[in-house]
Write an enzyme that holds these catalytic residues in place. Structure first.
Site, PDB file in Angstrom:
ATOM      1  N   GLY A 234       0.821  -1.203   0.000  1.00  0.00           N
ATOM      2  CA  GLY A 234       0.000   0.000   0.000  1.00  0.00           C
ATOM      3  C   GLY A 234       0.851   1.247   0.000  1.00  0.00           C
ATOM      4  O   GLY A 234       1.978   1.246  -0.503  1.00  0.00           O
ATOM      5  N   SER A 235       0.345   2.322   0.593  1.00  0.00           N
ATOM      6  CA  SER A 235       1.038   3.601   0.556  1.00  0.00           C
ATOM      7  C   SER A 235       2.210   3.624   1.523  1.00  0.00           C
ATOM      8  O   SER A 235       2.223   2.915   2.531  1.00  0.00           O
ATOM      9  CB  SER A 235       0.065   4.736   0.892  1.00  0.00           C
ATOM     10  OG  SER A 235      -0.156   4.807   2.286  1.00  0.00           O
ATOM     11  N   GLU A 254       5.681  -3.521   0.683  1.00  0.00           N
ATOM     12  CA  GLU A 254       5.797  -3.207  -0.737  1.00  0.00           C
ATOM     13  C   GLU A 254       4.990  -1.932  -0.933  1.00  0.00           C
ATOM     14  O   GLU A 254       3.761  -1.957  -0.970  1.00  0.00           O
ATOM     15  CB  GLU A 254       5.262  -4.362  -1.593  1.00  0.00           C
ATOM     16  CG  GLU A 254       5.740  -4.302  -3.036  1.00  0.00           C
ATOM     17  CD  GLU A 254       4.891  -3.403  -3.904  1.00  0.00           C
ATOM     18  OE1 GLU A 254       5.260  -2.222  -4.074  1.00  0.00           O
ATOM     19  OE2 GLU A 254       3.865  -3.865  -4.404  1.00  0.00           O
ATOM     20  N   LEU A 255       5.696  -0.811  -1.024  1.00  0.00           N
ATOM     21  CA  LEU A 255       5.054   0.499  -0.971  1.00  0.00           C
ATOM     22  C   LEU A 255       5.094   1.185  -2.335  1.00  0.00           C
ATOM     23  O   LEU A 255       5.186   0.532  -3.356  1.00  0.00           O
ATOM     24  CB  LEU A 255       5.729   1.338   0.119  1.00  0.00           C
ATOM     25  CG  LEU A 255       5.800   0.637   1.500  1.00  0.00           C
ATOM     26  CD1 LEU A 255       6.525   1.502   2.509  1.00  0.00           C
ATOM     27  CD2 LEU A 255       4.408   0.271   1.999  1.00  0.00           C
ATOM     28  N   GLU A 383       4.020  10.196  -5.090  1.00  0.00           N
ATOM     29  CA  GLU A 383       3.443   9.218  -6.024  1.00  0.00           C
ATOM     30  C   GLU A 383       2.102   9.740  -6.517  1.00  0.00           C
ATOM     31  O   GLU A 383       1.168   9.899  -5.727  1.00  0.00           O
ATOM     32  CB  GLU A 383       3.267   7.873  -5.313  1.00  0.00           C
ATOM     33  CG  GLU A 383       2.701   6.779  -6.190  1.00  0.00           C
ATOM     34  CD  GLU A 383       2.573   5.454  -5.457  1.00  0.00           C
ATOM     35  OE1 GLU A 383       2.850   4.416  -6.072  1.00  0.00           O
ATOM     36  OE2 GLU A 383       2.210   5.467  -4.263  1.00  0.00           O
TER      37      GLU A 383
END
Length: 480
Positions: A234-235, A254-255, A383
């Site tokens: 996620g973020s 896992e960003l 992002e």
């Protein structure tokens, strides 16, 4: 026009069994905004039951033989193949994913479980370790084996609700770990379809729970020490906060990213090359953590790349995801589209030029290409997670590498060059988890070690890497 879809109710799964609760979450079709499904919501009691069940199942999961785990995973492969059409329709509706991209994600779901089934018999399970490295250890022999870490908590994102969920579930099964998974509330149906198939297998009772629930209730998946590991996608803001509160458990994150692609002057600027850039930047409305956000072009070919990109982009419009021809569908919700529009307006006020796109209609955001963007603005340094990309020029190879490295993120980067020395320089110098040569940073195959550095995360996904993360070494020493 998207065809009407019947509203379907889905149970949650606790301790491997379907359960309907008194509370339901309505799931909207992301293009029509009509309710397309309802899913049962877990409460605190169900979460506690799921955690106790996972802990109870640790011994049975650890005792599964490789052939048994492989049989479970291959059953999933078979069944996913049989319902691939249904899974595609679910992705189009709950995720707003264009039809071709949805079909491709179903294929990746199947591949991910197949890779996990293969890995069960391929991952090293242990090794002999000589210990007589000093006179005091003479006569001792060591052996090391991999054992499951125990119950794991898994939290998956909205943007790839089948495949990124598979990247947590499949390695957990292969590693021998019971699990509790919370799917994204915007796209929970995909994970529940996986649960439906898992319930058909020979997994031990209590081995898995898949629980849609409010974020505040799911905090127990982060903080409870009965879980030996947390895997979150996620973020970056949410992920690093989770790590800070996770206690003693292992954490993999896992960003996000603002991935760059760098284009050297020896690159052939063909139509297919331009199409690849556009697909990487704007496919699935840019809602991909390795979406092409920064396009760095050498000054010698900048004008050519710019002209060809803009010409094609002006013909590209967001459209109904149900159509085979759609590349850019809706953003996941209007609040995200509005956030991106604010970032765009701020950039324009600071001097950025809009080369194409820029219009917003509800959740439909035109594919947008910017130039002359201030590097301190959100649209550059954060992002975007939407259909927006930035074009900029660089003067020499080393300067381009430095520009990529200036980001606080480091997930993947793409470099187009025919020069072997430059390829190796990029591999050595780029501060990212993966360097993709002569392709966009959005490239991923499901057996790759995948993850980032800096604000982009911790640890690696990819089946074999994830299996290793979900296991730990246990030493045996024998004195002769």
């Amino acid at each position: 026009m998207t065809k009407p879809r019947a509203v379907i109710d889905y149970p949650l799964y606790v301790a491997g069994k379907p359960v309907e609760t008194s509370e339901w979450l309505e799931v909207q079709d992301k293009y029509t905004h009509k309710v397309c499904a309802r899913v049962s919501l877990a409460d605190a009691k169900i979460l506690e039951k799921a955690i106790k069940a996972a802990v109870k199942a640790e011994a049975e999961m650890a005792a599964l033989e490789p052939y048994q785990k492989q049989k479970i995973l291959l059953h999933c492969v078979k069944r996913f193949n049989e319902i691939r059409g249904q899974l595609t329709e679910i992705l189009i509706a709950e995720g707003g994913k264009p039809r071709k991209a949805a079909a491709a994600e179903v294929e990746r779901l199947i591949n991910t479980f197949q890779i996990a089934a293969d890995a069960v018999t391929q991952v090293d399970s242990g090794r002999m370790m000589p210990l007589a490295v000093t006179a005091a250890a003479s006569g001792y022999q060591g052996f090391v084996k991999q054992v499951p870490i125990g119950a794991v908590s898994l939290i998956s994102p909205f943007n790839f609700p089948l495949n990124l969920t598979a990247h947590k579930i499949a390695p957990a099964i292969a590693a021998g770990c019971p699990f509790v998974l919370k799917p994204a509330s915007l796209t929970p149906v995909s994970a529940l379809k996986i649960a439906e198939i898992l319930a058909e297998t020979d997994l031990p009772p209590n081995a898995f729970s898949i629980l849609p629930c409010p974020r505040e209730l799911a905090d127990v998946l982060v903080t409870d020490d009965r879980f030996k590991m947390l895997s979150f996608t996620g973020s970056d803001v949410v992920g690093w906060d989770m790590k800070a509160r996770a206690g003693r458990k292992k954490v993999t994150l896992e960003l996000g990213g603002n991935a760059a692609v760098m284009i050297e002057p020896d690159t052939e600027i063909t139509d297919s090359f331009i199409d690849r850039l556009i697909g990487g930047a704007f496919g699935h409305a840019g809602q991909v953590c390795i979406s092409v956000q920064r396009i760095l072009v050498h000054q010698d070919i900048y004008a050519e790349v710019k002209k060809k990109l803009v010409t094609k982009l002006k013909k590209l419009k967001p459209a109904d995801p149900d159509l085979d021809t759609t590349l850019v569908g809706p953003m996941i919700k209007e609040a995200e589209a509005q956030r991106l529009k604010k970032w765009l307006d701020k950039a324009v006020k600071k001097g950025a030029k809009v080369l194409s796109g820029g219009k917003l209609d509800g959740v439909m955001f035109e594919p947008t290409l910017l130039e002359d963007v201030d590097h301190e603005l959100e649209v550059y340094k954060d992002e975007v997670f939407g259909p927006m990309a930035i074009l900029e020029k660089y003067s020499n190879f080393e300067a381009g590498i430095e520009c990529i490295n200036s980001s606080r993120f480091g997930l993947q980067a793409g470099v187009y060059t025919q020069n072997l020395n430059k390829m190796l320089y990029a591999w050595n110098q780029l501060h990212v988890g993966g360097v993709i040569i002569n392709d966009i940073p959005s490239f991923r195959v499901d057996n790759m070690p995948y993850g980032g550095v800096k604000d982009s995360g911790l640890g690696r996904e990819g089946i074999q890497s994830a299996i290793r993360d979900m296991q730990e070494e246990r030493m045996l020493v024998i004195k002769a």
